[in-house]
Scaffold this motif. Structure first.
Motif, mmCIF file in Angstrom:
data_model
loop_
_atom_site.group_PDB
_atom_site.id
_atom_site.type_symbol
_atom_site.label_atom_id
_atom_site.label_comp_id
_atom_site.label_asym_id
_atom_site.label_seq_id
_atom_site.Cartn_x
_atom_site.Cartn_y
_atom_site.Cartn_z
ATOM 1 N N GLY A 137 64.856 -69.150 60.110
ATOM 2 C CA GLY A 137 65.606 -69.673 58.974
ATOM 3 C C GLY A 137 65.099 -69.165 57.640
ATOM 4 N N THR A 138 63.776 -69.083 57.505
ATOM 5 C CA THR A 138 63.183 -68.583 56.258
ATOM 6 C C THR A 138 63.589 -67.134 56.012
ATOM 7 N N PHE A 139 63.634 -66.356 57.082
ATOM 8 C CA PHE A 139 64.078 -64.965 56.953
ATOM 9 C C PHE A 139 65.480 -64.898 56.359
ATOM 10 N N GLY A 140 66.372 -65.797 56.827
ATOM 11 C CA GLY A 140 67.741 -65.795 56.320
ATOM 12 C C GLY A 140 67.805 -66.031 54.827
ATOM 13 N N VAL A 141 67.005 -66.990 54.324
ATOM 14 C CA VAL A 141 67.004 -67.288 52.890
ATOM 15 C C VAL A 141 66.379 -66.152 52.092
ATOM 16 N N VAL A 142 65.193 -65.713 52.519
ATOM 17 C CA VAL A 142 64.456 -64.668 51.797
ATOM 18 C C VAL A 142 65.238 -63.359 51.791
ATOM 19 N N LYS A 174 80.236 -70.981 57.822
ATOM 20 C CA LYS A 174 78.915 -70.448 58.156
ATOM 21 C C LYS A 174 77.877 -71.258 57.391
ATOM 22 N N GLY A 175 76.622 -70.974 57.619
ATOM 23 C CA GLY A 175 75.579 -71.721 56.930
ATOM 24 C C GLY A 175 75.232 -73.017 57.642
ATOM 25 N N VAL A 176 74.478 -73.879 56.960
ATOM 26 C CA VAL A 176 73.972 -75.117 57.555
ATOM 27 C C VAL A 176 75.113 -76.006 58.039
ATOM 28 N N GLY A 418 72.098 -71.953 61.494
ATOM 29 C CA GLY A 418 73.181 -71.816 60.526
ATOM 30 C C GLY A 418 72.787 -70.952 59.337
ATOM 31 N N ILE A 419 71.549 -71.085 58.912
ATOM 32 C CA ILE A 419 71.052 -70.248 57.810
ATOM 33 C C ILE A 419 71.080 -68.780 58.223
ATOM 34 N N LEU A 420 70.633 -68.491 59.449
ATOM 35 C CA LEU A 420 70.658 -67.103 59.925
ATOM 36 C C LEU A 420 72.087 -66.586 60.038
#
Length: 638
Positions: A137-142, A174-176, A418-420
């Motif tokens: 998930g962090t990868f998706g945001v960053v 898409k998303g959360v 969802g973030i990914l």
């Protein structure tokens, strides 16, 4: 310090009470949306995450309390997580409402609650599911925030804070709060509750007894019973670890008592339990999500999964039979405890009745969620036939709350997925990776599937099946479908490797769950599970090249029967070669020839597979003859 500790304990109990109320509300919402009426989608998703937030914080506190008493500072952080999370969820609901009633664009001020919500859910994901999903998930945001500075195909055009918030938070596709969340809330939740209720009403114990009865005349005995029980229990629970705990605590000691090694006992339970998710008719959460993503219908997913699952369990039965022969374990009589009593016959209705209701509802054209709802209603109504439930009706209540809690913790994992999804969809990274895979494999379907298999196993390591499956299909699915493979076949292919990743060393979570029960070495158990479950790595290639096995798309009777026979023959050759034993100990050249013959039996060209089948039959005949010649000698020695 002395005053702080009681205060912290009181606060923890208050959190636990709030979580119980949240579980009740989540369960009731699930029952209503599945069988009574629809709920406004934005409200359903917002309420689901708000309740899951409270449950997740309490669950993480409970895990923390195992390592010591709660501290006031950590409780203050938990309280802040809930407040910030609720604020961000309210912001989602407010923005969605404005979008429905007026022309509303996401503003910069809306980005802050969205980013705060992402941080809250990623932190809860780390607490409940570990670093793997957290990093996903962090990868998706960053990647959305800083990916424009990366080299090559990884670079994208850049996203502002407002655009990141819109892609990952204020989006119902898409998303959360995207479509996957909708599938989980509307379809998967009711089956999670159903699985836990099935276990809590006592169906699992009766299932074990029937499994022992069915396998009482086999060499493997309790090992074969573990395979049969885990296949049925796993298809209902949908969780590998829950399956291992539910059946393994009883079967593993019995397998060891029969004479099998602790490592083998733990390994066979781990492989059997992980296979429950590929076994119809329920198959767990991932199959429900697959039905929605592919649009082929849940009943078709069940039909398509049937023969690949039977191949897998046939391979486990073969492995146990060969191992029993190798160790000289003979058939033993059932003990009195294994006998089927009148109560067991009555209790069998607990698992037979709801499954008939699920299949019947689907055949009548009802939705998947409605089938789950009626199965829950029938199960609760039938539970009174179990004397243990009549003596302690609270079992049903506790199971209902436990099922809602399991669904809530799964929803936290879905937030990371969802973030990914939002990140890959917004940047097009998934399609770029598909093109790279296509350039690596050239024009060979086999090499493309091999690359996809390797990537799937790596991506799925250490994750539960549903998150693993979703990540794999997002990254690998487009590349497989680009080769002309149908959508259903591509999804089934990556689904199998999502399940198989739980058996793949070094992060073999199924093996690590079974090893302590057997008091076996976890790493050695992981390698044993990998060996015993090797068929799971071959079967997806079989239905990729022979889609007739999936029945629902390209069925033809004669080719179907021929590939079924060849696959079973291949599995037997493969299992005996891996064990180095059939009716006697095999020599190294025989093992090598069996391996080569097994794989060649699956070749699409008759010029290869026909001679291979003939050679395989000759190998079996030679082994039978040599085994008979060896038998008098061994008896004379005794």
């Amino acid at each position: 310090m002395t005053d702080a500790a009681p205060t912290a304990n009181v606060t923890t109990r208050l959190f636990a009470m709030a979580a119980a109320v949240a579980c009740l509300a989540l369960g009731l919402i699930t029952l209503y949306s599945s069988g009574v009426g629809l709920i406004d989608p934005k409200l359903h998703r917002a309420a689901g995450f708000a309740l899951a937030l409270i449950v997740a914080v309490s669950a993480s506190q409970r895990r923390r309390s195992d390592h010591g008493s709660a501290r006031p500072l950590t409780l203050a952080v938990d309280f802040a997580l809930i407040l910030v999370g609720l604020w961000s969820i309210w912001s989602f609901h407010f923005v969605q409402t404005e979008m429905e009633t007026a022309l509303y664009d996401v503003a910069t001020k809306d980005a802050w609650p969205a980013l705060a919500g992402l941080v809250v859910f990623l932190e809860l994901c780390r607490r409940l599911w570990g670093w793997g999903l957290f990093l996903v998930g962090t990868f998706g945001v960053v990647y959305l925030l800083f990916g424009q500075d990366l080299p090559g195909i990884l670079a994208h055009s850049g996203f502002s804070l407002k655009e990141v918030a819109e892609a990952l938070w204020y989006n119902t596709n898409k998303g959360v709060f995207g479509s996957i969340t909708n599938i989980v809330l509307s379809t998967v939740f009711i089956f999670i509750i159903f699985g836990v209720l099935l276990e809590g009403t006592g169906a699992g114990d009766t299932l074990l007894k029937f499994a022992f009865l069915a396998t009482r005349r086999t060499r493997g005995g309790p090992a074969h019973a573990a395979i049969l029980a885990s296949s049925m229990f796993g298809t209902m629970s949908g969780s590998t670890v829950a399956n291992i705990v539910g059946t393994g605590t009883f079967t593993i000691p019995m397998i060891k008592k029969r004479g099998f090694s602790p490592t083998f006992a733990a390994g066979i339970e781990a492989t059997a339990s992980s296979g429950g998710q590929i076994m119809p008719p329920i198959m767990g959460a991932a199959a429900l999500v697959m039905a929605d993503l592919t649009g082929v219908g849940y009943l078709n997913i069940i039909i398509a999964a049937l023969f690949p699952a039977l191949f897998y369990y046939f391979s486990l039965f073969s492995a146990v039979t060969v191992e029993a022969r190798r160790q000289g374990i003979e058939v033993q009589e059932m003990t009195v405890d294994d006998q089927i009593a009148r109560t067991d016959l009555i209790n069998s209705v607990l698992f037979a009745g709801p499954i008939i209701v699920v299949i019947g509802s689907l055949l009548l054209g009802l939705s998947t969620s409605a089938a789950g709802f009626y199965a829950v209603v029938v199960l609760v109504a039938l539970s009174v036939i179990n004397p243990e439930v009549r003596n302690d009706p609270g079992r049903v209540w506790k199971s209902f709350l436990k099922g809602a809690e399991s669904g809530a913790t799964l929803l936290i994992a879905i937030a990371a997925i969802g973030i990914l999804v939002g990140s890959l969809d917004s940047t097009g990274l998934g399609l770029k990776l598909a093109n790279v895979i296509a350039s690596i494999r050239g024009e060979s379907l086999f090499s493309a599937l091999a690359v996809a298999m390797a990537g799937a196993l790596i991506l799925g390591m250490g994750m539960p099946t549903l998150p693993a499956y979703l990540i794999i299909i997002l990254v690998m699915g487009p590349a497989i479908q680009a080769l002309g493979v149908s959508m259903l076949t591509a999804h089934m292919f990556v689904f199998y490797y999502g399940v198989a990743s739980s058996l793949t060393p070094p992060v073999a979570i199924a093996a690590y769950a079974a090893a302590p029960i057997a008091r076996a070495n976890p790493l050695m158990t992981a390698f044993m599970s990998f060996r015993l479950g090797m068929a799971k790595f071959i079967i997806p290639f079989v239905f990729a090249f022979y889609p007739t096995i999936l029945i629902v798309e390209e069925f033809s009777l004669i080719p179907f029967l021929w590939i079924v026979a060849r696959t079973c023959f291949c599995i037997w050759l493969f299992s005996s070669a891996l064990s180095g034993f059939d009716r006697r100990k095999l020599t190294v050249p025989e093992i090598v020839i069996r391996f080569v013959t097994a794989f060649t039996c699956l070749a699409t060209d008759p010029m290869f597979h026909l001679p291979a089948v003939g050679l395989g039959l000759a190998l079996i005949a030679y082994d039978v003859r040599a085994g008979r010649a060896l038998a008098p000698t061994s008896k004379a020695t005794q």
